[in-house]
Design an enzyme around this catalytic site. Sequence first.
Site, PDB file in Angstrom:
ATOM      1  N   ASP A   1      31.369 -17.801  47.586  1.00  0.00           N
ATOM      2  CA  ASP A   1      30.740 -17.924  48.900  1.00  0.00           C
ATOM      3  C   ASP A   1      29.864 -16.731  49.251  1.00  0.00           C
ATOM      4  O   ASP A   1      30.029 -15.628  48.739  1.00  0.00           O
ATOM      5  CB  ASP A   1      31.795 -18.149  49.989  1.00  0.00           C
ATOM      6  CG  ASP A   1      32.902 -17.099  49.969  1.00  0.00           C
ATOM      7  OD1 ASP A   1      33.223 -16.573  48.884  1.00  0.00           O
ATOM      8  OD2 ASP A   1      33.460 -16.805  51.048  1.00  0.00           O
TER       9      ASP A   1
ATOM     10  N   GLU B   1      36.203 -16.913  50.034  1.00  0.00           N
ATOM     11  CA  GLU B   1      36.956 -15.654  49.996  1.00  0.00           C
ATOM     12  C   GLU B   1      36.692 -14.816  51.235  1.00  0.00           C
ATOM     13  O   GLU B   1      37.524 -14.009  51.624  1.00  0.00           O
ATOM     14  CB  GLU B   1      36.578 -14.865  48.738  1.00  0.00           C
ATOM     15  CG  GLU B   1      37.401 -13.603  48.516  1.00  0.00           C
ATOM     16  CD  GLU B   1      36.908 -12.384  49.310  1.00  0.00           C
ATOM     17  OE1 GLU B   1      37.745 -11.545  49.702  1.00  0.00           O
ATOM     18  OE2 GLU B   1      35.690 -12.279  49.540  1.00  0.00           O
TER      19      GLU B   1
END
Length: 391
Positions: A79, A137
Amino acid sequence: MKEEALLSKLQPQMVEWRRYLHRHPELSYHEEKTSAFVADRLRELGIDVRTRFGGGYGVVGVLKGSKPGKTVVLRADMDALPIQDEKSCDYSSEVPGVMHACGHDGHTSILLAVATYFSARKDDLPGEIRFVFQPAEEVCPGGAKGMIEAGVLDGADAVYGVHLWTPFPAGTAASTPGPMMAAADEFFIDIIGKGGHGGMPHVTVDSVVAGSALVMQLQSIVSRSVNPLRPAVVTIGTIQGGSAQNVIAESCRITGTVRTFDEETRQLIRGRIEEITRLTAQTYGAESKIQYLMGYPPLVNDEAETERFFREAPKVFGESKVERCEKIMPAEDFAYYLQEIPGCFMFVGAGNEELQAVYPHHHPRFDFDESAMLSAAKLLVTMTQSYQGWE
């Protein structure tokens, strides 16, 4: 070394993958195209692929060797962050307000290269390797928990992860046994008073005054309630209240974060924040509401697997380039994997002043020395082969 030659050939491909991902970042829990990109590359390698893993955009590739052996899990995060890319380069983010400002594009590319390497040596593989591409994350509750609950660690023996780290120069690596990265918790406090005219404070309850006092009181927790031998941070990130210079605010909101390395200190600070908030509000005749979110736990490396790192990493970087790092207060949801099975999380230096790779993580001009990706790939391969006992 056979692996060094094979991986070195993959360096241009890693750069190409990384720059594509950097131009097309996706936020946490929205990694749809990134997930598809990863899955397509794994399928091209003949690796068994599962998508939408863990209830989100997680991807897991499973490679089983021709020989019996141990199962190793290798993890990368995918991400990006809600930050406007301010770099001037041909791979700057093409998505307004979103960029890879922490190196996850590099992590994804590294693990794709490692998967390429092991797929080419499948006949030599003793056991199984799971390539875990994890979403989300950067935000709590994080993607790791969903991946674990979906069974990514079932029957696995060890787990490894790397983080490209620009505070360390390219060509170096670091880790430490035991606690390495902090637990990260969050709190959101609302102070509710009684609004009114700025010229008539005696008939109001000033939430901004109460909130200001609370900010100062919370700063005493670490210095006066926590054992000074135990690292801890209480940071107030925002204080918001009021709408005009001559109006006493009805309410005030305070938000912050707590960083700790052990559960006792973590719970102590939570209790003190809740108690001080309640009592300070009462002192000023106000009410309080608090939402306290327990985030990622401390990242605690396995002692034996960290010893393996200090044995194997010098083969990649050289003896003088591998160090034991200090604990740091940023958090990582890789911690959840380490709560389940032995493993090691490792920093790979990626800073380089000549390339302007000097900006901190989460900075709008963040970048890293792309040569570090090859070093990180070699490290993951070396750790995996050491654990599995490759001949």
